[in-house]
Scaffold this active site. Structure first.
Site, short mmCIF file in Angstrom:
data_model
loop_
_atom_site.label_atom_id
_atom_site.label_comp_id
_atom_site.label_asym_id
_atom_site.label_seq_id
_atom_site.Cartn_x
_atom_site.Cartn_y
_atom_site.Cartn_z
N ASP A 180 -7.15 3.23 -7.94
CA ASP A 180 -8.41 3.32 -7.21
C ASP A 180 -9.07 4.67 -7.47
O ASP A 180 -8.84 5.66 -6.77
CB ASP A 180 -8.16 3.11 -5.71
CG ASP A 180 -9.46 3.11 -4.91
OD1 ASP A 180 -10.51 3.40 -5.50
OD2 ASP A 180 -9.40 2.83 -3.70
N GLU A 193 -11.43 -0.04 -9.89
CA GLU A 193 -12.47 -0.25 -8.86
C GLU A 193 -13.72 0.54 -9.20
O GLU A 193 -13.66 1.71 -9.57
CB GLU A 193 -11.95 0.14 -7.47
CG GLU A 193 -13.02 -0.04 -6.38
CD GLU A 193 -12.51 -0.01 -4.94
OE1 GLU A 193 -11.28 -0.10 -4.73
OE2 GLU A 193 -13.34 0.10 -4.03
N SER A 232 0.85 -1.19 0.00
CA SER A 232 0.00 0.00 0.00
C SER A 232 0.89 1.25 0.00
O SER A 232 2.10 1.16 0.20
CB SER A 232 -0.89 0.01 1.25
OG SER A 232 -0.07 0.22 2.40
N ASN A 283 -8.41 -9.85 -1.00
CA ASN A 283 -7.44 -9.03 -0.26
C ASN A 283 -7.58 -9.20 1.25
O ASN A 283 -8.68 -9.00 1.80
CB ASN A 283 -7.69 -7.54 -0.55
CG ASN A 283 -7.25 -7.13 -1.94
OD1 ASN A 283 -6.97 -7.97 -2.78
ND2 ASN A 283 -7.18 -5.83 -2.17
N ILE A 284 -6.48 -9.54 1.88
CA ILE A 284 -6.50 -9.73 3.34
C ILE A 284 -5.30 -9.03 3.96
O ILE A 284 -4.15 -9.34 3.64
CB ILE A 284 -6.50 -11.24 3.68
CG1 ILE A 284 -7.80 -11.87 3.15
CG2 ILE A 284 -6.34 -11.46 5.18
CD1 ILE A 284 -7.85 -13.38 3.19
N ASP A 285 -5.56 -8.10 4.83
CA ASP A 285 -4.51 -7.38 5.54
C ASP A 285 -4.79 -7.40 7.05
O ASP A 285 -3.97 -7.85 7.85
CB ASP A 285 -4.46 -5.93 5.02
CG ASP A 285 -3.29 -5.15 5.61
OD1 ASP A 285 -2.51 -5.73 6.39
OD2 ASP A 285 -3.15 -3.95 5.30
N HIS A 290 -11.94 -6.60 -2.04
CA HIS A 290 -11.14 -5.96 -0.98
C HIS A 290 -11.86 -6.20 0.35
O HIS A 290 -12.95 -6.77 0.40
CB HIS A 290 -11.06 -4.45 -1.24
CG HIS A 290 -10.07 -4.11 -2.30
ND1 HIS A 290 -8.92 -3.42 -2.04
CD2 HIS A 290 -10.04 -4.38 -3.63
CE1 HIS A 290 -8.23 -3.29 -3.15
NE2 HIS A 290 -8.89 -3.85 -4.14
N ASP A 298 -1.31 -1.63 -3.98
CA ASP A 298 -2.67 -1.66 -3.43
C ASP A 298 -3.21 -0.22 -3.34
O ASP A 298 -2.52 0.67 -2.81
CB ASP A 298 -2.59 -2.29 -2.02
CG ASP A 298 -3.93 -2.68 -1.46
OD1 ASP A 298 -4.88 -2.87 -2.24
OD2 ASP A 298 -4.02 -2.82 -0.22
#
Ligand code: G3H
Ligand code: 13P
Ligand code: ZN
Length: 330
Positions: free
Chosen positions: A115, A145, A56, A275-277, A232, A93
């Site tokens: 984005d 997006e 990011s 997406n996994i944060d 997301h 990201d």
């Protein structure tokens, strides 16, 4: 100009094609430091899963963009050393403007997200097309997006989500040439994805969020057959990590994630990237708090970052195997 190909990275085109046909989703895990990267690579090699390493704007500011690129190159070598070659993409990201996307394309990223979801539709189309036109010259793939997720995305905080309008997706994709599309169907960023009043409660007090809008996803899939969709905000906020954090001195209020069975269902559909944060943040924080609470005399960072890395790795392995279905697809 540094091409991602020189670094041994892959773009997302082939990954998504295979994921779409195979009914699974590619994990897109965010990283900011060495332990997170080690955990991601170890987990994905051990489960034989392709992976998208996500960076990011916040990560670039925190860790330094040059260092992150070298870490991604190192990750490719590290995976080989661990004994199994897996496809690895390096992805920006939530790219906020053309300049940051260009900088990433020019500096070894194999994929970027632009984005433009907070712009007007026409501005989003124009900006996304500009990024695609630039990135495609270097075979870098682009995620656009449509629709707005609630929660925090870098410096943008959206109070309310706006679902993606299915009637816009064909026009958006054909006019921009984007390789994949992030959509809003009720996921949300962060560890408190919904306000308690938006949820119902189980008997033991666990908050249950409103279900994802699979009807919107189906409509999009009908309009864009075979096209890769991205979700997301897909952390499930596992109760065991929240409990661990709070047991060892944390104060997480009203945590609520996306139930894993809904993510599993999404992964079998047109959704090719999840997406996994936040879940990684929770696993690491829980493990670190536990060590520091149980061993207050400990001051060697390896003694708490090591267990945090192990917890993270186990979590990613489980996601690949049981939620995204990407295990054994490398
Ligand atoms: O979508 C947001 C990601 O979780 C990245 O978060 O901007 O705090 O690094 P960050
Ligand atoms: P979570 O906050 O649910 O982990 O979402 C991460 C994300 O969407 C990164 O782009
Ligand atoms: Zn996101």
């Amino acid at each position: 100009m540094i091409s991602y190909k020189e670094l041994g990275l892959a773009n997302t085109r082939d990954m998504f094609k295979k994921a779409g046909k195979g009914g699974y989703a590619i994990p897109a895990y965010n990283f900011n430091n060495m332990e997170q990267l080690q955990a991601i690579i170890q987990a994905c090699v051990e489960t034989k899963s392709p992976v998208i390493l996500q960076v990011s704007k916040g990560a670039r500011n925190y860790a330094n963009a040059t260092l992150l690129r070298h870490m991604a190159k190192g990750a490719v070598e590290y995976a080989k050393e661990l004994g199994y070659e897996i496809p690895i993409a390096l992805h920006l990201d939530h790219g906020s403007d053309f300049e940051v996307c260009k900088e990433c394309v020019d500096n070894g990223f194999s994929s970027v997200m632009i984005d433009g979801s907070h712009l007007s539709y026409e501005e989003n189309v124009a900006l996304t097309k500009k990024v695609v036109d630039y990135a495609h010259q270097f075979d870098v793939t682009v995620e656009g997006e449509l629709g707005v997720l609630a929660g925090i995305e870098d410096d943008v905080v959206a109070e309310k989500s706006t679902y993606t309008k299915p009637e816009e997706v064909e026009d958006f994709v054909s006019r921009t040439g984007a390789d994949s599309l992030a959509i809003s169907i009720g996921t949300s960023h962060g560890a408190a994805k919904f306000k308690p009043e938006q949820c119902t409660r189980t008997e033991d007090g666990v908050l249950v969020p409103p279900p994802l809008r699979f009807d919107i996803l189906e409509e999009i899939e009908k309009r864009l057959p075979g096209y890769p969709i991205v979700l997301h905000g897909s952390s499930s906020v596992p109760i065991e990590y929240v409990t661990m954090i709070n047991q060892y001195g944390g104060k997480m209020k009203d945590p609520v994630g996306i139930p894993e069975e809904q993510l599993r269902q999404a992964a079998t559909s047109a959704v090719c990237k999840i997406n996994i944060d936040s879940d990684g943040r929770l696993a690491m924080t829980g493990a670190i708090r536990k060590v520091l609470a149980e061993k207050p005399d400990e001051f060697d960072p390896r003694k708490y970052l090591g267990p945090a890395r192990d917890a993270l790795k186990e979590m990613y392995k489980r996601k690949n195997q049981d939620v995204l279905g990407s295990a054994d697809h490398a």
